[in-house]
Design an enzyme around this catalytic site. Sequence first.
Site, mmCIF file in Angstrom:
data_model
loop_
_atom_site.group_PDB
_atom_site.id
_atom_site.type_symbol
_atom_site.label_atom_id
_atom_site.label_comp_id
_atom_site.label_asym_id
_atom_site.label_seq_id
_atom_site.Cartn_x
_atom_site.Cartn_y
_atom_site.Cartn_z
ATOM 1 N N GLU A 1 59.928 13.426 -133.661
ATOM 2 C CA GLU A 1 61.122 13.407 -134.512
ATOM 3 C C GLU A 1 61.826 12.046 -134.541
ATOM 4 O O GLU A 1 62.976 11.909 -134.096
ATOM 5 C CB GLU A 1 62.109 14.491 -134.063
ATOM 6 C CG GLU A 1 61.561 15.890 -134.255
ATOM 7 C CD GLU A 1 62.529 16.974 -133.806
ATOM 8 O OE1 GLU A 1 63.466 16.661 -133.057
ATOM 9 O OE2 GLU A 1 62.333 18.125 -134.196
ATOM 10 N N GLU B 1 57.245 22.814 -135.637
ATOM 11 C CA GLU B 1 58.201 23.510 -134.771
ATOM 12 C C GLU B 1 59.137 24.351 -135.622
ATOM 13 O O GLU B 1 59.611 23.886 -136.664
ATOM 14 C CB GLU B 1 59.101 22.522 -134.010
ATOM 15 C CG GLU B 1 58.436 21.657 -132.997
ATOM 16 C CD GLU B 1 59.445 20.693 -132.351
ATOM 17 O OE1 GLU B 1 60.649 21.009 -132.322
ATOM 18 O OE2 GLU B 1 59.010 19.620 -131.915
HETATM 19 C C1 GLA Z 1 63.443 19.481 -131.459
HETATM 20 C C2 GLA Z 1 62.441 18.862 -130.524
HETATM 21 C C3 GLA Z 1 61.922 19.792 -129.480
HETATM 22 C C4 GLA Z 1 62.999 20.677 -128.957
HETATM 23 C C5 GLA Z 1 63.574 21.419 -130.123
HETATM 24 C C6 GLA Z 1 64.574 22.467 -129.715
HETATM 25 O O1 GLA Z 1 62.938 19.918 -132.632
HETATM 26 O O2 GLA Z 1 61.370 18.266 -131.185
HETATM 27 O O3 GLA Z 1 61.376 19.012 -128.437
HETATM 28 O O4 GLA Z 1 63.973 19.911 -128.352
HETATM 29 O O5 GLA Z 1 64.227 20.507 -130.949
HETATM 30 O O6 GLA Z 1 65.099 23.109 -130.844
#
Ligand code: GLA
Length: 691
Positions: A163, A319
């Site tokens: 991210e 995710e």
């Molecule tokens: C982000 C991160 C993950 C985790 C999630 C929790 O998307 O990439 O590592 O911290 O948030 O929601």
Amino acid sequence: MSQTPFVPGPQYDGWLTGVEQIGYGGDYNPEQWPEEVWAEDVRLMNEAGVNLVSLGIFSWALLEPREGEFDFAWLDRVIGLLHDGGVRVLLATPTAAPPAWLYAAHPDARVVDRTGTPMGPGGRGLMAPTAPAYREAALRITTELAERYGKHPAVVGWHVHNEYGTPVALDYSVHAQRAFREWLRERYGSLDSLNAAWGTAFWGQHYADWEHVQVPAATTTPANPAQQLDFARFSDAALRACFVAERDAVREHSTAPVTTNFMAASCPATDLFAWGKEVDIVSNDHYLQAADPRGYVGLALAADLTRSVAGGKPWLLLEHSTSAVNWQPRNVAKRPGELARNSFSHLGRGADAIMFFQWRASRSGAEKFHSAMLPHAGTGSRVWREVTELGANLGRLTELAGSRVHADVALLWDYESFWAQDLEFRPSQGARHRERVDTYYDRLWRDGHTVDLARPSQDLSGYKLVVAPASYLLTADDAANLTAYVEAGGTLLVSYFSGIVDQHDAVHPGGLMAPLRDALGVRVEEFLPLREDDSITVSYRAGAASAGSASMDSTALTGTVWADDLVLDGAEPVGTYTDGPKPGGAAITRHRHGAGTGWYVSTSLDVETLATVMADVYAGAGLAPSDTVAGLEVVHRTGDGGTYTVAINHTDGPARLPLGSPATDLLTGDAVTDDVDVPAGAVRVLRTTTR
Ligand code: GLA
């Protein structure tokens, strides 16, 4: 359920070898658990239908415990276990969690915030993207991993970093200072052109020496907006350079596709249309806004944006959450069935993998209250049952892999415009770019239209309707592109505070909204923003798009936030202010230009009120009204095997889905005819036509 065998399916270029079915899984962080748990993990992954995991995202400190000293033995064993279990791996480069030794050795490489405070260690996130020590160390661990695992049969793709742009995107360190100046020299060539672009004659900001040009750190007043806009561009480019360097290091040793997980629609700092060109496969993370009972509309927007960034190709949802999201103010648990509804919305909008943060809930650390595929409650839980059911259902949908989504409507989404509009001293704090985008998107969602998010510079000719809810910064070239789209027969709807400034945040020569004058047939003489709680009434001629055949009765619409003093320059007023700062003035206009039509809406209509105007806009654009009930989300994917309809019922009652032809329910295998029921809260996936 046992692991679905890898069936050779429809292959498409650049996809993950060995993941021909819909990918299913999540982030796997085995280093948080004793080794005896790993075998159980793989067994349970098989039980849940997991075929893909992202591995090693935050493992740098374990893989390189001291500078230049590597320990891959544990990772070898984990990858071996996953491979034996038939679970494919997206191997991460762990550069979003720099180890403590790197911070200790290079304190200058820390990210510095706008006030001059350096960040970390002790959390996570990258170090200064332009700091040589961080970049060198990141490339070293990336190269080591690529050399070691680049040809491993379980490693089917690379998950670079995590991210980019979160938790921070802007760095004001000494390294940023130096790199920003280099970037500006490259962009402008001379101080004269920098001074002209930044309008430094204002407030006496003229520069006579490159060494005096600064990152826009804390200032007594708002900093120069053109400088801030360039800093946003520079910062995005600096992050992208980190990605490109790691990607290229991976490519030296591996032919597997390289991706990085975006946060489409929630990380405004990265221009994802530029990033989309750099990745082999587009990936996204999405977290439902639990505070919003209609968060599934925001989800749809994020998914549509991801697909648009991918140029329509399939993408990976890397995710989302099975239930609670720990970093939100209230960790509202997902309701029964919501996990499936969310997942199928992503799938229907083009995702070919449905993955979660994370596989097994963490016992320690900042995210121990975040939900997971395998929750703290274990396999006897509702979440686990829903996770295994989803895995089984996705296993029945292999034929959807590679199929595409078609949209008739484009909504303009331009990062530079958003960056510029969000700077200080805009005409109204109530005029927020994201609010307008969300409201127009919500209207389109409610009306059943599938939407692509589009840049104003791109070819728009394939769309029946283009909506521009917040195009504050619009270059003359981009405005010409929109005008040509209308000339050629398109329907363009522009909302207020659009077409105002050029790429340097300077008002266009010719006045407010000047570059859209031909397309819209109207001029903005003066902005007339409203006081905070004021509203304004628009007398709107219903049926305006089909004047003559439809009712010409007037409807009173309520606007807020904004009005303009408009001068008609060929456009027809279809809505007129009856009160407020300019009673009798045009509020909503329609203009025939070439073979198309340009609409302008000069006030803020809420999502319900917009329905009246949009019905006319759709009719004029040749878009059919939706024939499904409110709250039934229907999206289509088309592939070699046919057209697939994904229907998601977000309501508490049954919903009828008109099909008009026989179909096959892919989740049950049943043949269905004409219309089908989608029970309350349920999802159906239907093959509606076969070639
Ligand atoms: C982000 C991160 C993950 C985790 C999630 C929790 O998307 O990439 O590592 O911290 O948030 O929601």
